[in-house]
Scaffold this motif. Structure first.
Motif, PDB file in Angstrom:
ATOM      1  N   TYR B 145       0.613  -1.351  -0.078  1.00 47.56           N
ATOM      2  CA  TYR B 145       0.115   0.256  -0.158  1.00 47.56           C
ATOM      3  C   TYR B 145       0.901   1.215   0.021  1.00 47.56           C
ATOM      4  O   TYR B 145       0.308   2.304  -0.665  1.00 47.56           O
ATOM      5  N   ARG B 148       1.665   1.656  -3.237  1.00 42.72           N
ATOM      6  CA  ARG B 148       0.518   2.383  -4.240  1.00 42.72           C
ATOM      7  C   ARG B 148       0.325   3.673  -3.930  1.00 42.72           C
ATOM      8  O   ARG B 148      -0.002   4.331  -5.030  1.00 42.72           O
ATOM      9  N   SER B 149       0.860   4.345  -2.904  1.00 40.51           N
ATOM     10  CA  SER B 149       0.843   5.743  -2.590  1.00 40.51           C
ATOM     11  C   SER B 149       2.009   6.452  -3.299  1.00 40.51           C
ATOM     12  O   SER B 149       1.795   7.278  -4.024  1.00 40.51           O
ATOM     13  N   LEU B 151       3.197   5.364  -6.097  1.00 41.02           N
ATOM     14  CA  LEU B 151       3.017   5.198  -7.560  1.00 41.02           C
ATOM     15  C   LEU B 151       1.851   6.119  -7.981  1.00 41.02           C
ATOM     16  O   LEU B 151       1.848   6.286  -9.376  1.00 41.02           O
ATOM     17  N   SER B 152       1.049   6.599  -7.246  1.00 40.86           N
ATOM     18  CA  SER B 152      -0.147   7.211  -7.678  1.00 40.86           C
ATOM     19  C   SER B 152       0.173   8.536  -8.224  1.00 40.86           C
ATOM     20  O   SER B 152       1.232   9.159  -8.290  1.00 40.86           O
ATOM     21  N   ASN B 153      -0.906   8.950  -8.697  1.00 38.40           N
ATOM     22  CA  ASN B 153      -0.634  10.161  -9.816  1.00 38.40           C
ATOM     23  C   ASN B 153      -0.058  11.538  -8.941  1.00 38.40           C
ATOM     24  O   ASN B 153       0.098  12.489  -9.533  1.00 38.40           O
ATOM     25  N   GLY B 170       2.411   4.639 -12.650  1.00 35.58           N
ATOM     26  CA  GLY B 170       0.921   4.364 -12.157  1.00 35.58           C
ATOM     27  C   GLY B 170       0.750   2.942 -11.698  1.00 35.58           C
ATOM     28  O   GLY B 170       1.643   2.071 -11.435  1.00 35.58           O
ATOM     29  N   TYR B 171      -0.266   2.468 -11.698  1.00 32.45           N
ATOM     30  CA  TYR B 171      -0.697   0.973 -11.647  1.00 32.45           C
ATOM     31  C   TYR B 171      -0.848   0.338 -12.604  1.00 32.45           C
ATOM     32  O   TYR B 171      -1.700   0.466 -13.406  1.00 32.45           O
ATOM     33  N   ILE B 250      -3.030  -4.799  -6.056  1.00 29.15           N
ATOM     34  CA  ILE B 250      -2.876  -3.473  -5.250  1.00 29.15           C
ATOM     35  C   ILE B 250      -2.093  -2.325  -6.256  1.00 29.15           C
ATOM     36  O   ILE B 250      -2.715  -1.247  -6.347  1.00 29.15           O
TER      37      ILE B 250
END
Lengths: 387, 302, 326
Positions: B145, B148-149, B151-153, B170-171, B250
């Protein structure tokens, strides 16, 4: 050497028999309906979605189980599950007295003989439940009621108001028009999402003859799969964990796609998103409490089913989860505006919702000339769509 | 003498426990068998037998209506692995990611392990060893997670790359590969570090002394000697990636790997036989991989 | 000069391993660096090889300043104390290694490696792995690997230290022959004084990062400059200035070798404290006035057998044999 081989074979054989036995034991015949209640058994084991039976251990202010325990003397043990499918396999172990199941699991439970028909006369609060939730094909089979409603909600269309313009009114924004938001479209990660595509086709391609998005013959399923495969090229990610969906919309990784009301409500104030019920209507869920056919604590289970539909308990439970309550009396116990937000009791709104129902080969729309595709076909199709 | 020893003998009471002890003392083989009984039981019944059961299940089928497993022997599930395009596509994708993650991890692990083993002083080495091990103490999910943060936009990566005119992956499969590479890096560094520790420093001096420049020394001396350790590390990275289904879920966007197919078949489709059949794929891949590296001696380094 | 070391110091943190060292080693010389462990001799060798760089000073090889050059840029080769053979290569591949990195063609490489192996009598073991060889054989492979690239200078770091006595003695002879045969400079580090005396053209005696004395084995034995050298090379009777004054009338620190002391009819009286039979000779520990003296007499001397413990003998020390120390 010979002896060793024989021994090894014996072990394998014994294990096989054990496993076969387990499998056979899981399928038993449906129980009979209860005539009258007996004394409470002092104990009750429940299976449900997270947040369906809170006893204050997660948040001291959120507790509708303790009053029940005091009132009935039934000590509750609650096990939460993550997906309908997980619920099914857990419930098959026979350890649970009652289960809160969504429509995509209830028919499988009924068909598998895992739950018993209910005597609604023994459930006083049932009379207060919205009539549009009663006698539906996900809780009633052959005129017998197998579940009492817990709450219901719609799968809405959420979009980023800054990015998605003009504001959408149709699901076409995630299907035919999805390429405009390539890589930023999101969808619910479950075979049941095929119904969303079927609903869209039902409205936009009447020639396919879809009458019920959960009753698809091979040709209709193929059309839905084609639509979803085209959508797949534009999907950034699928979600099944609602926290994941919240984060994606907040960071802008997703800008348009399926959502739940609770997700919209949980978004931070800064997030520029809106959630609507598109003109085509939507799929949704209506969850039911059901009692195991071999329940050890059947009286306590009846007490629980009755309790969860009482206005106060139902208000607490549905507001905590973020879905509409099943009785209008619940609104007075919920916070202001709650029932409006979730369109509680709005029959017109509810009529636009196609509640999750397990697709089975006997067509749910009443067709008898064709066989419909069942859930396992949908599961395989869903894997193919994701690729 | 005689009276002395008899006195000493009488002083020791002949308890049953003592009798058992002395019997075992005189029967070394029995003693050994008793000692290894528990681990053998564990390995045999719990580990091998359960794996065997899984393999057997692959040749069963399910009742489509109730979802119960039925013992009807057939090859349908296994056959579909070869005939259904979905399975070969996902298998190739999974192998591709696993190979990519493995190669990147080895390339990252080599200099780190070399620095730890041959360059850093004891203090720096300890700090590095702790830094390498520290992420292992954090939960797998938390790390996934966290990525996830990242790699986020609106994540750190975007913030770093934006001024360079680049964007976060990104994902996506690439994002998943980065995250998996991060997850398994310690498992690759540690065996390589262990292998380098076993390379005496004077071999490097000897090579240099004989005229080999640094790169030649690495290629002709260090790499051949630590090859088994590198393979040991690669087994970790490769097999762990092969079985992953959480990270891809994820940070992998809409993509799925073999693990997702298995998970879907167990969790969503309730089709244990198909899941078992799918589980045969990574098992087969690992068998081929282990078989091909067995001769290098890498398995002695696990 | 093959090797020229000027003002070289090497510090490891606060510890000074080599202190302002000057040393010249000529071409074709068999030069030994002898000293106790920690005296800095191995460090000097490593500085010459380039494994360590000096803190101060310059090092030249054949007139070329190599002070800051990497080992692979120096025309010297090293035979390591524990051989440092590549475990993943067999014997011939080990020997070929230096040629391979110099991009010598395969056939020439193999031929030269075999020739080098023949020099150390190991041609029959070419295909074995180092782990399958004895210590002495590994030592020879290490030698072959170093000489195959035809260095002008060969550095040997206690190469015989791990071998047993018999093997060491035969290897000493082989090393000496090899050096004569190749005609190159050998720089040999050892803590074994017998080895150094047997092999070397010249020896430098190291003590605490400094050279105490440089000389031929003969010079070092006969004319030690300091008490340290006198005691480190062979056995010595060292007398303080007061004892020297008393015994010889020389007011300086002096030394005399045990075998230069005559026991017989004339001289000062001494008591035999201990007699030790050494095979070819007998060593006596004597008490001469307040001074303890060690004397060594040939075992063939018939009289020697009569000097028993606590008996009295006459000791004759010639003043001409006496060496004055700094």
């Amino acid at each position: 050497m010979k002896l060793k081989k024989v021994k090894a074979l014996a072990v394998v054989a014994a294990l096989s028999i054990a496993l076969t036995g387990c499998a056979a034991g899981a399928s038993n015949t449906a129980g009979t309906m209860l005539d009258k209640l007996g004394a409470n058994e002092k104990s009750l084991t429940l299976l449900g979605w997270p947040g369906y039976a809170e006893d204050g251990s997660n948040d001291p202010k959120v507790d509708w189980v303790t009053p029940f325990e005091k009132e009935t003397g039934c000590q509750v043990t609650f096990k939460p599950y993550g997906t309908s499918d997980e619920a099914l396999s857990l419930f098959k172990t026979g350890q649970y007295d009652a289960i809160a199941a969504s429509g995509d699991a209830t028919l499988r439970l009924i068909a598998g003989g895992s739950v018993q028909p209910l005597n609604t006369k023994l459930i006083p609060s049932y009379t207060g439940v919205y009539s549009f939730l009663k006698n539906r094909n996900w809780n009633t089979v052959d005129g017998k009621t197998y579940g009492v409603p817990h709450g219901y909600g719609a799968n809405l269309l959420m979009y980023n108001t800054k990015v998605v313009t003009p504001a959408p009114t149709s699901w076409s924004v995630v299907f035919d028009g999805a390429s405009k938001y390539k890589g930023k479209v999101t969808a619910y990660d479950s075979p049941i999402y095929i119904a969303d595509a079927a609903l869209y086709l039902m409205k936009h391609q009447p020639a396919l003859g879809i009458k019920n998005p959960y009753a698809l013959d091979d040709k209709q399923l193929a059309a839905a799969v084609t639509l979803l495969k085209a959508q797949r090229a534009n999907v950034g990610e699928y979600w099944s964990d609602y926290l994941k969906s919240i984060q994606s919309f907040e960071t802008g990784n997703s800008v348009v796609g399926t959502t739940w009301q609770v997700i919209k409500n949980s978004m931070s104030a800064k997030a520029t998103v809106d959630a609507i019920l598109p003109t085509e209507g939507a799929t949704g869920w209506s969850d039911s409490w059901m009692i195991a056919s071999n329940a050890k604590h059947v009286n306590c289970a009846y007490q629980w089913l009755s309790y969860i539909d009482t206005p106060k308990a139902n208000a607490a439970a549905t507001e905590y989860f973020g879905e509409a309550p099943v009785t209008s009396d619940a609104c007075q116990y919920a916070s202001a505006g709650f029932c409006d937000t979730y369109h509680a009791g709005d029959a017109n709104y509810a009529a636009q919702i196609w509640y999750w129902t397990t697709p089975i080969s006997k067509c749910l729309d009443g067709r008898t000339d064709v066989k419909c595709t069942d859930y396992s076909a949908w599961t395989k199709a869903w894997q193919d769509i994701k690729g | 003498m005689t009276s002395n020893s008899s006195v000493a003998g009488a002083a020791i009471a002949v308890t049953p426990a003592r009798r058992v002890s002395s019997y075992l003392y005189n029967h070394a083989k029995l003693r050994l068998r008793l000692l290894i009984a528990a681990p053998v039981f564990w390995l045999g019944l719990v580990y091998i037998a359960s794996l065997l059961m899984l393999l057997i299940t692959a040749f069963w089928s399910i009742d489509e209506f109730t979802g119960n497993t039925k013992v009807i022997w057939n090859f349908d599930n296994v056959t579909s692995l070869f005939t259904d395009a979905l399975y070969s596509t996902v298998t190739l994708r999974t192998i591709g990611i696993a190979l990519g993650v493995t190669v990147v991890d080895i390339l990252l692990a080599l200099p780190i392990a070399f620095f730890m083993s041959k360059v850093a002083g004891p203090k720096v080495r300890n700090i590095l060893a702790i830094s390498v091990l520290l992420p292992l103490w954090a939960s797998y999910l938390v790390k996934a997670y966290a990525w996830r943060s990242v790699l986020s936009n609106k994540g750190v990566l975007q913030w770093i790359l934006e001024p360079l005119g680049l964007n976060t992956p990104g994902y996506s499969l690439f994002g998943a590969a980065i995250t998996l590479g991060y997850m398994w890096l310690p498992y690759v560094i540690l065996p390589i570090f262990g292998g380098l520790e076993k390379v005496p420093g004077n071999l490097l001096e000897a090579s240099s002394d004989l005229g080999a420049k640094t790169f030649t020394t690495i290629r002709r001396v260090i790499l051949p000697i630590i090859l088994p350790s590198i393979i040991a590390g690669s087994i970790f990275a490769f097999s762990l990636t092969l079985g992953d289904y959480i990270t891809i879920n994820i940070v992998g966007g809409a993509n799925q790997m073999l693990g997702n197919l298995i998970y879907t078949n167990v969790g969503t489709a309730n089709n244990l036989p198909m899941a078992a059949a799918l589980a045969l794929i990574p098992i087969a891949i690992m068998f081929v991989y282990l078989g091909s590296v067995r001769r290098t001696g890498a398995l002695n380094n696990l | 000069m093959a090797i020229s070391i000027r003002g070289v110091s090497k510090k490891f943190g606060d510890f000074t391993a080599v202190d302002q060292l000057n040393l010249e080693i000529g071409s074709g010389e068999f030069f030994s660096m002898l000293g106790p462990s920690g005296s800095g001799k191995t460090t000097v060798l490593r500085l010459i090889a380039g494994f360590d760089l000096p803190t101060a000073g310059t090092i030249s090889l054949d007139g070329e300043d190599v002070t800051n050059k990497a080992p692979f840029d120096r025309n010297v080769n090293t035979v390591f104390q524990d051989y440092a053979l590549f475990p993943h290569l067999n014997v011939i591949e080990n020997v070929e290694y230096g040629l391979r990195v110099r991009k010598v063609g395969r056939e020439e490489r193999r031929a030269r490696a075999l020739a080098a192996l023949e020099k150390v009598h190991l041609a029959d073991f070419a295909e074995r792995k180092p782990a399958q060889l004895s210590g002495g054989q590994r030592q020879r492979v290490a030698l072959a690997r170093a000489i195959v690239v035809e260095p002008k200078i060969l550095l040997l770091d206690e190469p015989l230290g791990a071998l047993d006595l018999k093997l060491r003695e035969s290897m000493q002879i082989e090393l000496k022959e090899l050096q004569r045969d190749l005609g190159i400079t050998f720089v040999f580090v050892t803590h074994d004084q017998d080895e150094a005396l047997t092999l070397s053209d010249r020896i430098a005696i190291f003590n605490q990062g400094k050279i105490e004395q440089i000389g031929t084995p003969h010079e070092l034995y006969e004319k030690p400059a300091t008490e340290f050298v006198a005691r480190f090379v062979g056995t010595a009777n060292v007398f303080t200035a007061a004892q020297s004054q008393n015994l010889f009338g020389v007011n300086k620190k002096t030394m005399i070798r045990p075998e230069q002391i005559e026991l017989g009819a004339t001289g000062q009286e001494a008591t035999v404290m201990e007699s030790i039979y050494l095979g070819s000779s007998i060593r006596f520990i004597l008490k001469l006035a307040d001074t303890q003296v060690i004397a060594e007499v040939s075992a063939s001397d018939e009289n020697a057998k009569t000097y028993r413990r606590n008996s009295t003998v006459k000791v004759n020390m010639s003043k001409t044999d006496l060496v004055e120390l700094d």
